[in-house]
Design a protein around this motif. Structure first.
Motif, PDB file in Angstrom:
ATOM      1  N   ARG A   1       1.015   0.082  14.558  1.00 38.63           N
ATOM      2  CA  ARG A   1       1.875   1.054  15.223  1.00 38.63           C
ATOM      3  C   ARG A   1       3.343   0.642  15.196  1.00 38.63           C
ATOM      4  O   ARG A   1       4.135   1.100  15.999  1.00 38.63           O
ATOM      5  N   ASP A   2       3.703  -0.225  14.255  1.00 36.60           N
ATOM      6  CA  ASP A   2       5.099  -0.640  14.146  1.00 36.60           C
ATOM      7  C   ASP A   2       5.853   0.280  13.172  1.00 36.60           C
ATOM      8  O   ASP A   2       5.378   1.368  12.857  1.00 36.60           O
ATOM      9  N   GLU A   3       7.000  -0.147  12.729  1.00 36.09           N
ATOM     10  CA  GLU A   3       7.814   0.689  11.849  1.00 36.09           C
ATOM     11  C   GLU A   3       7.118   0.980  10.529  1.00 36.09           C
ATOM     12  O   GLU A   3       7.216   2.078   9.993  1.00 36.09           O
ATOM     13  N   ILE A   4       6.410   0.018   9.988  1.00 37.34           N
ATOM     14  CA  ILE A   4       5.671   0.221   8.743  1.00 37.34           C
ATOM     15  C   ILE A   4       4.577   1.262   8.954  1.00 37.34           C
ATOM     16  O   ILE A   4       4.353   2.123   8.113  1.00 37.34           O
ATOM     17  N   GLY A   5       3.909   1.192  10.075  1.00 42.20           N
ATOM     18  CA  GLY A   5       2.881   2.188  10.399  1.00 42.20           C
ATOM     19  C   GLY A   5       3.465   3.575  10.531  1.00 42.20           C
ATOM     20  O   GLY A   5       2.848   4.567  10.133  1.00 42.20           O
ATOM     21  N   GLN A   6       4.648   3.694  11.080  1.00 38.34           N
ATOM     22  CA  GLN A   6       5.306   5.000  11.199  1.00 38.34           C
ATOM     23  C   GLN A   6       5.625   5.573   9.830  1.00 38.34           C
ATOM     24  O   GLN A   6       5.532   6.778   9.625  1.00 38.34           O
ATOM     25  N   LEU A   7       5.992   4.720   8.887  1.00 37.27           N
ATOM     26  CA  LEU A   7       6.270   5.194   7.519  1.00 37.27           C
ATOM     27  C   LEU A   7       5.002   5.733   6.861  1.00 37.27           C
ATOM     28  O   LEU A   7       5.071   6.651   6.055  1.00 37.27           O
ATOM     29  N   GLY A   8       3.861   5.163   7.204  1.00 37.79           N
ATOM     30  CA  GLY A   8       2.606   5.576   6.579  1.00 37.79           C
ATOM     31  C   GLY A   8       2.005   6.842   7.131  1.00 37.79           C
ATOM     32  O   GLY A   8       1.066   7.383   6.572  1.00 37.79           O
ATOM     33  N   ARG A   9       2.541   7.341   8.213  1.00 32.45           N
ATOM     34  CA  ARG A   9       1.953   8.571   8.814  1.00 32.45           C
ATOM     35  C   ARG A   9       2.399   9.814   8.131  1.00 32.45           C
ATOM     36  O   ARG A   9       3.290  10.019   7.484  1.00 32.45           O
TER      37      ARG A   9
ATOM     38  N   ALA B   1       0.829  -1.206   0.000  1.00 34.45           N
ATOM     39  CA  ALA B   1       0.000   0.000   0.000  1.00 34.45           C
ATOM     40  C   ALA B   1       0.864   1.257   0.000  1.00 34.45           C
ATOM     41  O   ALA B   1       0.572   2.217  -0.715  1.00 34.45           O
ATOM     42  N   LEU B   2       1.937   1.250   0.781  1.00 34.77           N
ATOM     43  CA  LEU B   2       2.844   2.406   0.793  1.00 34.77           C
ATOM     44  C   LEU B   2       3.563   2.569  -0.534  1.00 34.77           C
ATOM     45  O   LEU B   2       3.744   3.694  -1.017  1.00 34.77           O
ATOM     46  N   ALA B   3       3.969   1.466  -1.138  1.00 28.49           N
ATOM     47  CA  ALA B   3       4.646   1.534  -2.437  1.00 28.49           C
ATOM     48  C   ALA B   3       3.699   2.073  -3.508  1.00 28.49           C
ATOM     49  O   ALA B   3       4.100   2.898  -4.340  1.00 28.49           O
ATOM     50  N   ASP B   4       2.451   1.632  -3.482  1.00 23.52           N
ATOM     51  CA  ASP B   4       1.470   2.145  -4.444  1.00 23.52           C
ATOM     52  C   ASP B   4       1.247   3.638  -4.252  1.00 23.52           C
ATOM     53  O   ASP B   4       1.168   4.398  -5.224  1.00 23.52           O
ATOM     54  N   ALA B   5       1.142   4.080  -3.011  1.00 28.42           N
ATOM     55  CA  ALA B   5       0.954   5.509  -2.731  1.00 28.42           C
ATOM     56  C   ALA B   5       2.175   6.308  -3.179  1.00 28.42           C
ATOM     57  O   ALA B   5       2.035   7.415  -3.718  1.00 28.42           O
ATOM     58  N   ALA B   6       3.359   5.756  -2.987  1.00 27.49           N
ATOM     59  CA  ALA B   6       4.575   6.452  -3.423  1.00 27.49           C
ATOM     60  C   ALA B   6       4.621   6.565  -4.945  1.00 27.49           C
ATOM     61  O   ALA B   6       5.018   7.612  -5.478  1.00 27.49           O
TER      62      ALA B   6
ATOM     63  N   VAL C   1      -3.270   6.557   2.623  1.00 26.17           N
ATOM     64  CA  VAL C   1      -2.983   5.187   3.033  1.00 26.17           C
ATOM     65  C   VAL C   1      -3.480   5.032   4.458  1.00 26.17           C
ATOM     66  O   VAL C   1      -3.088   5.786   5.340  1.00 26.17           O
ATOM     67  N   GLU C   2      -4.376   4.061   4.652  1.00 23.31           N
ATOM     68  CA  GLU C   2      -4.903   3.832   5.993  1.00 23.31           C
ATOM     69  C   GLU C   2      -3.858   3.100   6.825  1.00 23.31           C
ATOM     70  O   GLU C   2      -3.374   2.039   6.444  1.00 23.31           O
ATOM     71  N   VAL C   3      -3.510   3.685   7.958  1.00 25.78           N
ATOM     72  CA  VAL C   3      -2.509   3.091   8.840  1.00 25.78           C
ATOM     73  C   VAL C   3      -3.239   2.456  10.012  1.00 25.78           C
ATOM     74  O   VAL C   3      -3.935   3.124  10.758  1.00 25.78           O
ATOM     75  N   ARG C   4      -3.076   1.126  10.149  1.00 29.52           N
ATOM     76  CA  ARG C   4      -3.755   0.407  11.232  1.00 29.52           C
ATOM     77  C   ARG C   4      -2.787  -0.177  12.241  1.00 29.52           C
ATOM     78  O   ARG C   4      -3.195  -0.736  13.234  1.00 29.52           O
TER      79      ARG C   4
END
Length: 65
Positions: free
Chosen positions: A57-65, A35-40, A52-55
């Motif tokens: 709270r790990d490192e991937i979630g931090q990238l999506g904020r 999802a992050l790659a598609d948004a990028a 991008v909906e962030v569900r």
């Protein structure tokens, strides 16, 4: 003979459990990254309207904020 069958059954159960665990882990990690790659890619093409909906709270979630 029965011991050999029990050993094979136990191995099969362990391998099946490991495979299921790996599939679940792969889905948990791959979906947010995809999802992050598609948004990028959309942002690279100039489309800044997507979210991008962030569900998590790990490192991937931090990238999506």
């Amino acid at each position: 003979m029965q011991t050999a069958m029990m050993t094979r059954l136990a191995r099969w159960c362990v391998l099946t459990g490991l495979m299921l665990g790996l599939v679940m882990l792969q889905r948990r990690v791959a979906r947010p990254v995809r999802a992050l790659a598609d948004a990028a890619e959309r942002a690279e093409q100039g489309d800044y309207t997507g979210r991008v909906e962030v569900r998590v709270r790990d490192e991937i979630g931090q990238l999506g904020r």
